[in-house]
Design an enzyme around this catalytic site. Sequence first.
Site, PDB file in Angstrom:
ATOM      1  N   ASP A  38      45.557  25.802  -5.544  1.00  0.00           N
ATOM      2  CA  ASP A  38      47.140  25.858  -5.686  1.00  0.00           C
ATOM      3  C   ASP A  38      47.543  26.604  -4.543  1.00  0.00           C
ATOM      4  OD1 ASP A  38      49.614  26.353  -6.503  1.00  0.00           O
ATOM      5  OD2 ASP A  38      49.227  27.901  -7.900  1.00  0.00           O
ATOM      6  N   THR A  89      44.384  31.085 -10.903  1.00  0.00           N
ATOM      7  CA  THR A  89      43.225  31.572  -9.809  1.00  0.00           C
ATOM      8  C   THR A  89      42.101  32.301 -10.580  1.00  0.00           C
ATOM      9  OG1 THR A  89      44.801  32.350  -8.381  1.00  0.00           O
ATOM     10  CG2 THR A  89      42.817  33.196  -7.930  1.00  0.00           C
ATOM     11  N   ARG A 119      53.131  46.487  -9.112  1.00  0.00           N
ATOM     12  CA  ARG A 119      53.217  47.695 -10.230  1.00  0.00           C
ATOM     13  C   ARG A 119      52.010  48.412 -10.163  1.00  0.00           C
ATOM     14  NH1 ARG A 119      54.455  42.632 -12.171  1.00  0.00           N
ATOM     15  NH2 ARG A 119      52.586  42.735 -13.376  1.00  0.00           N
ATOM     16  N   GLU A 177      44.670  38.658  -2.891  1.00  0.00           N
ATOM     17  CA  GLU A 177      43.842  40.039  -3.473  1.00  0.00           C
ATOM     18  C   GLU A 177      42.526  40.329  -2.377  1.00  0.00           C
ATOM     19  OE1 GLU A 177      42.072  39.060  -7.656  1.00  0.00           O
ATOM     20  OE2 GLU A 177      43.220  37.066  -7.042  1.00  0.00           O
ATOM     21  N   LYS A 203      54.994  27.328  -4.579  1.00  0.00           N
ATOM     22  CA  LYS A 203      53.745  26.503  -5.115  1.00  0.00           C
ATOM     23  C   LYS A 203      53.882  25.112  -4.787  1.00  0.00           C
ATOM     24  CE  LYS A 203      51.752  30.456  -6.863  1.00  0.00           C
ATOM     25  NZ  LYS A 203      50.466  30.934  -7.112  1.00  0.00           N
ATOM     26  N   GLU A 209      44.732  29.164  -3.685  1.00  0.00           N
ATOM     27  CA  GLU A 209      44.210  29.757  -5.005  1.00  0.00           C
ATOM     28  C   GLU A 209      42.669  28.984  -5.483  1.00  0.00           C
ATOM     29  OE1 GLU A 209      47.397  30.350  -7.334  1.00  0.00           O
ATOM     30  OE2 GLU A 209      47.953  32.330  -6.593  1.00  0.00           O
ATOM     31  N   ARG A 262      52.840  33.091  -0.154  1.00  0.00           N
ATOM     32  CA  ARG A 262      53.380  34.526  -0.742  1.00  0.00           C
ATOM     33  C   ARG A 262      54.517  35.124  -0.333  1.00  0.00           C
ATOM     34  NH1 ARG A 262      49.876  33.858  -4.748  1.00  0.00           N
ATOM     35  NH2 ARG A 262      47.689  33.584  -4.237  1.00  0.00           N
ATOM     36  N   HIS A 300      42.505  38.742 -11.881  1.00  0.00           N
ATOM     37  CA  HIS A 300      43.582  37.895 -10.933  1.00  0.00           C
ATOM     38  C   HIS A 300      44.901  38.786 -11.377  1.00  0.00           C
ATOM     39  CE1 HIS A 300      45.864  35.696  -8.297  1.00  0.00           C
ATOM     40  NE2 HIS A 300      46.483  35.160  -9.220  1.00  0.00           N
ATOM     41  N   GLU A 354      40.873  27.221  -8.300  1.00  0.00           N
ATOM     42  CA  GLU A 354      41.145  27.286  -9.602  1.00  0.00           C
ATOM     43  C   GLU A 354      40.245  25.945 -10.112  1.00  0.00           C
ATOM     44  OE1 GLU A 354      45.064  26.972 -10.861  1.00  0.00           O
ATOM     45  OE2 GLU A 354      45.908  28.383  -9.337  1.00  0.00           O
ATOM     46  N   THR A 378      49.207  20.748  -3.836  1.00  0.00           N
ATOM     47  CA  THR A 378      48.251  21.377  -4.462  1.00  0.00           C
ATOM     48  C   THR A 378      47.074  20.193  -4.353  1.00  0.00           C
ATOM     49  OG1 THR A 378      49.657  21.899  -6.376  1.00  0.00           O
ATOM     50  CG2 THR A 378      47.392  21.592  -7.006  1.00  0.00           C
TER      51      THR A 378
HETATM   52 CA    CA Z   1      47.946  29.339  -9.373  1.00  0.00          CA
END
Ligand code: CA
Length: 420
Positions: free
Chosen positions: A228, A355, A138, A369, A248, A194, A232, A129, A196, A252
Site C-alpha cells: 500500500d 501494515t 500523539r 516507523e 493512498k 506498507e 506521508r 503499527h 501488507e 497499490t
Molecule cells: Ca495500509
Amino acid sequence: MAVTRSWVESALGSDFPLENLPLGVFQRRPGVRCVGTAIGDRILDLRAAADAGLLKNEVAAACRQDILNALMAMGRDASRELRTRLTELLSDSAARKHVEPLLVRQADAEMLLPAKIGDYTDFYASIYHATNVGRLFRPENPLLPNYKWVPIGYHGRASSIVVSEAEIQRPNGQTKAADAVEPKFGPSRMLDYELEVGFFVGPGNALGEAIPLREAEEHIFGLCLLNDWSARDIQAWEYQPLGPFLAKNFATTISPWVVTMEALEPFRAEAFKRPEGDPAPLEYLSDERDRERGGFDITLEVWLRTAQMRSAGADAVRVSKGNLRDLYWTLAQMLTHHTSNGCDLEPGDLLASGTVSGATADSLGCLLEITQRGARPLVLPDGETRKFLEDGDEVILRGYCEREGQVRIGFGECKGTVVG
Ligand code: CA
C-alpha cells in the site's frame, strides 16, 4: 508425513512446490489471458488443461475464464476439488505425458491481475503499527480508544491496484510543511511502502445479509502480498477528518499468485493473544475456532534495492522481517466486521490487513516507523541513507511459510520501482 513429489523438477525447494499450487492469470501474447497454477519455475495453463479434458464440469468452465472471479464465486469446495485434481496431474507419472505439454515457463509469461477487483478495503489490524504511528502524532495517547473494539479500515480504490513489477509514479499532491503558512502542490517528498497481506473474497454475501464469524473463512479464497504505497506528506495534510484519500489511492501493488486457503492450512496459528486487561471482542467477533486457528504463520519481508545498488550490481537488502501472526484482528474477523452492517462483498473483492509490524525494531512494516518519520534515516550497506523512498528505489515484498514437518511454500514477490 507422506510426501508426494511433483514430476516438475524445479518444484521442490521453490516457492511453488506441489503443496502450494497458487492461482493466477498470465499471458504469453498480449490479449490471450489464461488462468494458471504455478509449479516450480513453470505455470500449468488451466485453460489448456480444461480444453484437454483434464478438468471437469464447473471447475473446468471457471478455469476457461480469463480471470479468477468465477472460481472465487464457487467457494471452497471448488477450490479443494481443483487442488486435489492438480495434485494428481502434477504428481502422477502417468499424467505427465498429457500435462507436460501444457506447462509454460514463468520466464516466458507476463503475470496480470488475478481478478477483476470490484472493491478494495484496507484495514489497520496490526496493533504494533497502529501504536507506533499513533505515537509519532500523539505521544501521550498513541492508540485511539476504539482500536481494541472495532477493526479499523477505510475504503481504498480498486482501479489503481497494479500487479507486481508495474512502475510506481511518484504522486503529486498537496502538502503543507509544519512551519508553512499555506500548502503547496507538487511531488510527494515522503513516499513510503506498507508491507501488507491482501485476501480475496470468495462467494461473498447479498446486501443486507451479514456473514457470521464461524462462516467467514468459507468466503476467503486466498491471500497475496500487497504494498500500500503511501505519500506521508500528502496523508498528514489531508487525513482529517475523513481518513486516507489521495495519499493512498495512486497505486497499490499486489503479488500475482493467490495462495489458497487450502495451501495455507498447515500454517494456521492461534489468533493474537490479547494481553491481560484488553477487552474481549464483542460477540459477533468472537468464536472459539477463530481464537484457536484464526491466525496465519506467514513470514513477511521487505527488501530494498536503490538505483545506485542496481548500477553497482548489488543485491537487494532486507530492511524488515515480520509475521502475519502479529495482527490484532484475524482475517475472518475483518471480513465479518465488514459485512456486519449488511455491506455486500463480491467475488474478487480485495481486503487487506493493514501494515504488518511486529513488536521488535527489525519487524516494522514501513519507513514511517523505521525512520521515525525521517528523524532516524535508514543506513544502507553502501552508505546511502533513506528517510523515505527516492526515485529508482525498488521495493520487494516476500512472504513464505515454514514449519517443522511441512514443505515450505512461498508467495513469490510483490515488487515495484519508484519513478519520478
Ligand atoms: Ca495500509
